[in-house]
Scaffold this motif. Sequence first.
Motif, PDB file in Angstrom:
ATOM      1  N   UNK A  33       9.535  81.589 -11.405  1.00 40.64           N
ATOM      2  CA  UNK A  33       8.771  80.459 -11.948  1.00 40.64           C
ATOM      3  C   UNK A  33       9.612  79.387 -12.630  1.00 40.64           C
ATOM      4  N   UNK A  34      10.937  79.509 -12.561  1.00 39.78           N
ATOM      5  CA  UNK A  34      11.796  78.526 -13.215  1.00 39.78           C
ATOM      6  C   UNK A  34      12.338  77.521 -12.200  1.00 39.78           C
ATOM      7  N   UNK A  35      12.716  76.311 -12.665  1.00 47.77           N
ATOM      8  CA  UNK A  35      13.143  75.255 -11.733  1.00 47.77           C
ATOM      9  C   UNK A  35      14.370  75.652 -10.921  1.00 47.77           C
ATOM     10  N   UNK A  36      14.430  75.138  -9.711  1.00 49.06           N
ATOM     11  CA  UNK A  36      15.560  75.449  -8.831  1.00 49.06           C
ATOM     12  C   UNK A  36      16.874  74.919  -9.391  1.00 49.06           C
ATOM     13  N   UNK A  37      16.822  73.758 -10.084  1.00 46.55           N
ATOM     14  CA  UNK A  37      18.065  73.212 -10.620  1.00 46.55           C
ATOM     15  C   UNK A  37      18.595  74.009 -11.803  1.00 46.55           C
ATOM     16  N   UNK A  38      17.809  74.985 -12.272  1.00 50.70           N
ATOM     17  CA  UNK A  38      18.263  75.896 -13.336  1.00 50.70           C
ATOM     18  C   UNK A  38      18.582  77.275 -12.790  1.00 50.70           C
ATOM     19  N   UNK A  39      18.565  77.406 -11.470  1.00 44.96           N
ATOM     20  CA  UNK A  39      18.846  78.695 -10.866  1.00 44.96           C
ATOM     21  C   UNK A  39      17.620  79.511 -10.536  1.00 44.96           C
ATOM     22  N   UNK A  40      16.421  78.955 -10.770  1.00 46.73           N
ATOM     23  CA  UNK A  40      15.188  79.677 -10.495  1.00 46.73           C
ATOM     24  C   UNK A  40      14.687  79.465  -9.076  1.00 46.73           C
ATOM     25  N   UNK A  41      13.478  79.961  -8.827  1.00 47.07           N
ATOM     26  CA  UNK A  41      12.904  79.867  -7.490  1.00 47.07           C
ATOM     27  C   UNK A  41      12.006  78.669  -7.287  1.00 47.07           C
ATOM     28  N   UNK A  42      11.664  77.961  -8.377  1.00 45.93           N
ATOM     29  CA  UNK A  42      10.823  76.777  -8.261  1.00 45.93           C
ATOM     30  C   UNK A  42       9.416  77.066  -7.774  1.00 45.93           C
ATOM     31  N   UNK A  43       8.923  78.280  -8.041  1.00 47.29           N
ATOM     32  CA  UNK A  43       7.589  78.662  -7.573  1.00 47.29           C
ATOM     33  C   UNK A  43       6.541  78.503  -8.681  1.00 47.29           C
ATOM     34  N   UNK A  44       5.316  78.150  -8.310  1.00 46.92           N
ATOM     35  CA  UNK A  44       4.248  78.099  -9.310  1.00 46.92           C
ATOM     36  C   UNK A  44       3.914  79.503  -9.809  1.00 46.92           C
ATOM     37  N   UNK A  45       3.302  79.562 -10.982  1.00 48.06           N
ATOM     38  CA  UNK A  45       2.916  80.856 -11.524  1.00 48.06           C
ATOM     39  C   UNK A  45       1.958  81.590 -10.593  1.00 48.06           C
ATOM     40  N   UNK A  46       1.125  80.848  -9.901  1.00 45.40           N
ATOM     41  CA  UNK A  46       0.184  81.455  -8.967  1.00 45.40           C
ATOM     42  C   UNK A  46       0.898  82.351  -7.960  1.00 45.40           C
TER      43      UNK A  46
END
Length: 383
Positions: A57-70
Amino acid sequence: MPADRMLPTPEAEELIALTRDIARNELAPRAAPAEEDAAFPREMFRLLGRSGLLGLPYPEDCGGGGQPYEVYLQVLEEIASVWASVAVGVSVHTLSCFPLSAYGTEEQRKRLPELLAGDLLGGYALSEAHAGSDAGALSTRAVRDADRYLVTGTKTWITHGGEADFYTLFARTSDEGGRGISCFLVDGRLDGLTFGPPERKMGLNGSTTAQLHFDRAPVPADRRIADEGQGFPIALAALDSGRLGIAACAVGLAQGALDRAVTYATGREQFGRPIIANQGLAFLLADMAAAVESARATYLDAARRKDRGLPFARQASIAKLVATDAAMKVTIDAVQVLGGYGYTRDFPVERYMREAKVMQIFEGTNQIQRMVIGRHLAKDAAP
């Protein structure tokens, strides 16, 4: 009988397919032995990290997947359907990264990719022996000493205690009640930090829970997240999201129990026909299915509100309450469907039942959820 999902994007469908493959081939065969031996599944977290599932659920530019909580919550549910300890661990890791992501400075947030890459695992250090439901009463203290804080006190019921690489810590920096609490990101091998023995629990034995003891442990001042005194609202905001994680874990646990019960009931014959053909049992299974799907809809409603930037605290508490109560009922009924076999460790439903109980307790007991919901209702009704 996997859950029938309506997902928002083809990418989300691929994530669910990947998660189901990992759950079936990697997690499920290891779950029962690890729970029996209370073995911490660190390698499973590394596998999930390498697969991109520890920072969804974290932004892609921070190393996350950029996915909504849903989407993230439905991935979590799929994991919980085979191994609740791992799913709870993913939820706690996600929770432990939230304060840094939401409240950290630009410089501090540069650490997020490292925390989300999958090699590191986080813990969330809020609860204390006399400050569980009343988090504002915590007594662990951080005293400013030049360019550092010296932390003294004990945290209890910490998931990943002694196993985590970092902890999001809440400690008192003044005596102003809830306004005197600050938030810190501390290293898991900090000088002056020691750990109690793992708690001997009813369930979730693969998830290590232990005390954290701080004895004048030095925490650099630049590890404080936000200003002094802002820790309590940060903790509450994190818990709103964390409650959705536990709701998803509870629904996954219930779905796993339902699947086992249906498989057994269609394969077991009595009086010349499958026992699912008996109305009494069929109705019981129908009620179990209704409870699972209703709980899923409840947490998804809260998640979609969060994804749209709408208030969701009340809905998160409702989701946590509804989903965990449903998990307790569904897992008890699954044991009943299997009869004597359900009471043995040859089948996983007795483990699911033991694991469901703690879902009603952590991330705020269900009694606390009712208080939170009631307060929101009173506030919304005020002129």
